[in-house]
Design a protein around this motif. Structure first.
Motif, PDB file in Angstrom:
ATOM      1  N   ASP A   3       0.827  -1.203   0.000  1.00  0.00           N
ATOM      2  CA  ASP A   3       0.000   0.000   0.000  1.00  0.00           C
ATOM      3  C   ASP A   3       0.864   1.256   0.000  1.00  0.00           C
ATOM      4  OD1 ASP A   3      -2.301  -1.506   0.015  1.00  0.00           O
ATOM      5  OD2 ASP A   3      -2.466  -1.466   2.200  1.00  0.00           O
ATOM      6  N   ASN A   4       1.880   1.283   0.822  1.00  0.00           N
ATOM      7  CA  ASN A   4       2.765   2.445   0.866  1.00  0.00           C
ATOM      8  C   ASN A   4       3.516   2.622  -0.450  1.00  0.00           C
ATOM      9  OD1 ASN A   4       2.061   3.133   3.467  1.00  0.00           O
ATOM     10  ND2 ASN A   4       3.677   1.895   4.391  1.00  0.00           N
ATOM     11  N   PHE A   5       3.944   1.528  -1.032  1.00  0.00           N
ATOM     12  CA  PHE A   5       4.657   1.599  -2.304  1.00  0.00           C
ATOM     13  C   PHE A   5       3.752   2.127  -3.411  1.00  0.00           C
ATOM     14  CE2 PHE A   5       5.831  -0.389  -6.350  1.00  0.00           C
ATOM     15  CZ  PHE A   5       7.061   0.226  -6.540  1.00  0.00           C
ATOM     16  N   SER A   6       2.532   1.653  -3.474  1.00  0.00           N
ATOM     17  CA  SER A   6       1.622   2.104  -4.532  1.00  0.00           C
ATOM     18  C   SER A   6       1.252   3.574  -4.348  1.00  0.00           C
ATOM     19  CB  SER A   6       0.371   1.229  -4.572  1.00  0.00           C
ATOM     20  OG  SER A   6      -0.333   1.322  -3.353  1.00  0.00           O
ATOM     21  N   LEU A   7       1.077   4.013  -3.111  1.00  0.00           N
ATOM     22  CA  LEU A   7       0.827   5.431  -2.849  1.00  0.00           C
ATOM     23  C   LEU A   7       2.013   6.288  -3.263  1.00  0.00           C
ATOM     24  CD1 LEU A   7      -1.039   5.668   0.554  1.00  0.00           C
ATOM     25  CD2 LEU A   7      -1.643   6.789  -1.567  1.00  0.00           C
ATOM     26  N   LEU A   8       3.189   5.865  -2.887  1.00  0.00           N
ATOM     27  CA  LEU A   8       4.399   6.607  -3.231  1.00  0.00           C
ATOM     28  C   LEU A   8       4.598   6.648  -4.745  1.00  0.00           C
ATOM     29  CD1 LEU A   8       7.005   8.042  -2.289  1.00  0.00           C
ATOM     30  CD2 LEU A   8       8.096   5.794  -2.352  1.00  0.00           C
ATOM     31  N   LEU A   9       4.421   5.526  -5.406  1.00  0.00           N
ATOM     32  CA  LEU A   9       4.611   5.466  -6.853  1.00  0.00           C
ATOM     33  C   LEU A   9       3.625   6.371  -7.583  1.00  0.00           C
ATOM     34  CD1 LEU A   9       6.014   4.198  -9.289  1.00  0.00           C
ATOM     35  CD2 LEU A   9       4.283   2.396  -9.208  1.00  0.00           C
ATOM     36  N   SER A  10       2.370   6.323  -7.210  1.00  0.00           N
ATOM     37  CA  SER A  10       1.372   7.151  -7.891  1.00  0.00           C
ATOM     38  C   SER A  10       1.641   8.640  -7.685  1.00  0.00           C
ATOM     39  CB  SER A  10      -0.033   6.782  -7.428  1.00  0.00           C
ATOM     40  OG  SER A  10      -0.186   7.064  -6.053  1.00  0.00           O
ATOM     41  N   HIS A  11       2.033   9.030  -6.479  1.00  0.00           N
ATOM     42  CA  HIS A  11       2.317  10.439  -6.219  1.00  0.00           C
ATOM     43  C   HIS A  11       3.593  10.904  -6.919  1.00  0.00           C
ATOM     44  CE1 HIS A  11      -0.801  10.025  -3.195  1.00  0.00           C
ATOM     45  NE2 HIS A  11      -0.848  11.345  -3.169  1.00  0.00           N
ATOM     46  N   VAL A  12       4.566  10.055  -6.984  1.00  0.00           N
ATOM     47  CA  VAL A  12       5.801  10.409  -7.702  1.00  0.00           C
ATOM     48  C   VAL A  12       5.504  10.598  -9.183  1.00  0.00           C
ATOM     49  CG1 VAL A  12       8.037   9.498  -8.450  1.00  0.00           C
ATOM     50  CG2 VAL A  12       7.416   9.425  -6.040  1.00  0.00           C
ATOM     51  N   LEU A  13       4.673   9.733  -9.752  1.00  0.00           N
ATOM     52  CA  LEU A  13       4.321   9.874 -11.165  1.00  0.00           C
ATOM     53  C   LEU A  13       3.524  11.145 -11.426  1.00  0.00           C
ATOM     54  CD1 LEU A  13       3.452   6.196 -12.122  1.00  0.00           C
ATOM     55  CD2 LEU A  13       5.466   7.533 -12.782  1.00  0.00           C
ATOM     56  N   ILE A  14       2.641  11.506 -10.525  1.00  0.00           N
ATOM     57  CA  ILE A  14       1.876  12.748 -10.676  1.00  0.00           C
ATOM     58  C   ILE A  14       2.806  13.956 -10.623  1.00  0.00           C
ATOM     59  CG2 ILE A  14       0.189  14.249  -9.533  1.00  0.00           C
ATOM     60  CD1 ILE A  14      -1.328  11.692  -8.764  1.00  0.00           C
ATOM     61  N   VAL A  15       3.719  13.969  -9.666  1.00  0.00           N
ATOM     62  CA  VAL A  15       4.663  15.083  -9.543  1.00  0.00           C
ATOM     63  C   VAL A  15       5.582  15.145 -10.762  1.00  0.00           C
ATOM     64  CG1 VAL A  15       6.626  15.934  -8.213  1.00  0.00           C
ATOM     65  CG2 VAL A  15       4.566  15.179  -7.039  1.00  0.00           C
ATOM     66  N   LEU A  16       6.045  14.011 -11.238  1.00  0.00           N
ATOM     67  CA  LEU A  16       6.894  13.976 -12.418  1.00  0.00           C
ATOM     68  C   LEU A  16       6.151  14.504 -13.646  1.00  0.00           C
ATOM     69  CD1 LEU A  16       9.574  13.060 -13.744  1.00  0.00           C
ATOM     70  CD2 LEU A  16       8.459  10.873 -14.156  1.00  0.00           C
ATOM     71  N   THR A  17       4.916  14.114 -13.815  1.00  0.00           N
ATOM     72  CA  THR A  17       4.112  14.591 -14.933  1.00  0.00           C
ATOM     73  C   THR A  17       3.909  16.099 -14.848  1.00  0.00           C
ATOM     74  OG1 THR A  17       2.966  12.476 -14.986  1.00  0.00           O
ATOM     75  CG2 THR A  17       1.921  14.316 -16.128  1.00  0.00           C
ATOM     76  N   PHE A  18       3.574  16.599 -13.682  1.00  0.00           N
ATOM     77  CA  PHE A  18       3.386  18.041 -13.494  1.00  0.00           C
ATOM     78  C   PHE A  18       4.673  18.797 -13.798  1.00  0.00           C
ATOM     79  CE2 PHE A  18       3.512  21.807 -10.763  1.00  0.00           C
ATOM     80  CZ  PHE A  18       2.401  22.472 -11.254  1.00  0.00           C
ATOM     81  N   TRP A  19       5.788  18.288 -13.325  1.00  0.00           N
ATOM     82  CA  TRP A  19       7.078  18.949 -13.545  1.00  0.00           C
ATOM     83  C   TRP A  19       7.439  18.978 -15.025  1.00  0.00           C
ATOM     84  CZ3 TRP A  19      12.163  16.762 -14.522  1.00  0.00           C
ATOM     85  CH2 TRP A  19      13.179  17.692 -14.411  1.00  0.00           C
ATOM     86  N   LEU A  20       7.208  17.877 -15.731  1.00  0.00           N
ATOM     87  CA  LEU A  20       7.515  17.838 -17.156  1.00  0.00           C
ATOM     88  C   LEU A  20       6.584  18.741 -17.968  1.00  0.00           C
ATOM     89  CD1 LEU A  20       8.275  14.034 -17.678  1.00  0.00           C
ATOM     90  CD2 LEU A  20       9.896  15.931 -17.708  1.00  0.00           C
ATOM     91  N   LEU A  21       5.335  18.816 -17.574  1.00  0.00           N
ATOM     92  CA  LEU A  21       4.400  19.686 -18.288  1.00  0.00           C
ATOM     93  C   LEU A  21       4.717  21.163 -18.091  1.00  0.00           C
ATOM     94  CD1 LEU A  21       0.973  17.905 -17.767  1.00  0.00           C
ATOM     95  CD2 LEU A  21       2.196  18.260 -19.914  1.00  0.00           C
ATOM     96  N   THR A  22       5.153  21.547 -16.914  1.00  0.00           N
ATOM     97  CA  THR A  22       5.457  22.958 -16.663  1.00  0.00           C
ATOM     98  C   THR A  22       6.758  23.392 -17.314  1.00  0.00           C
ATOM     99  OG1 THR A  22       6.482  22.397 -14.551  1.00  0.00           O
ATOM    100  CG2 THR A  22       4.163  23.073 -14.514  1.00  0.00           C
ATOM    101  N   ARG A  23       7.610  22.470 -17.708  1.00  0.00           N
ATOM    102  CA  ARG A  23       8.868  22.827 -18.351  1.00  0.00           C
ATOM    103  C   ARG A  23       8.730  22.985 -19.855  1.00  0.00           C
ATOM    104  NH1 ARG A  23      13.510  19.249 -17.411  1.00  0.00           N
ATOM    105  NH2 ARG A  23      14.512  20.997 -18.407  1.00  0.00           N
ATOM    106  N   ARG A  24       7.563  22.731 -20.421  1.00  0.00           N
ATOM    107  CA  ARG A  24       7.378  22.836 -21.871  1.00  0.00           C
ATOM    108  C   ARG A  24       7.473  24.290 -22.310  1.00  0.00           C
ATOM    109  NH1 ARG A  24       2.808  19.115 -24.306  1.00  0.00           N
ATOM    110  NH2 ARG A  24       3.248  20.603 -25.939  1.00  0.00           N
ATOM    111  N   ASP A  25       8.120  24.530 -23.448  1.00  0.00           N
ATOM    112  CA  ASP A  25       8.272  25.892 -23.957  1.00  0.00           C
ATOM    113  C   ASP A  25       6.980  26.429 -24.565  1.00  0.00           C
ATOM    114  OD1 ASP A  25      10.913  26.041 -23.212  1.00  0.00           O
ATOM    115  OD2 ASP A  25      11.661  25.308 -25.147  1.00  0.00           O
TER     116      ASP A  25
END
Length: 58
Positions: A3-25
């Motif tokens: 449960d902790n791993f799946s929570l951590l993985l999903s939140h890391v993926l959300i943060v990674l997606t947000f970070w990559l989207l905000t870096r677009r020119d």
């Protein structure tokens, strides 16, 4: 543990997606639309009233 791993993985993926989207020119690089030659709707009525002069509704 899973449960902790799946929570951590999903939140890391959300943060990674947000970070990559905000870096677009091209995120906010859209030209504005061309202005309309004559306003439509409420602005048309307001423009016609202002052309006649100030209204005296008091």
């Amino acid at each position: 543990m899973v449960d902790n791993f799946s929570l951590l993985l999903s939140h890391v993926l959300i943060v990674l997606t947000f970070w990559l989207l905000t870096r677009r020119d091209d995120l906010d690089n859209e030209p504005p639309p061309p202005p309309e030659p004559e306003p439509e709707g409420f602005a048309k009525r307001r423009m016609a009233q202002s052309a006649k002069g100030p209204s005296r509704n008091a």
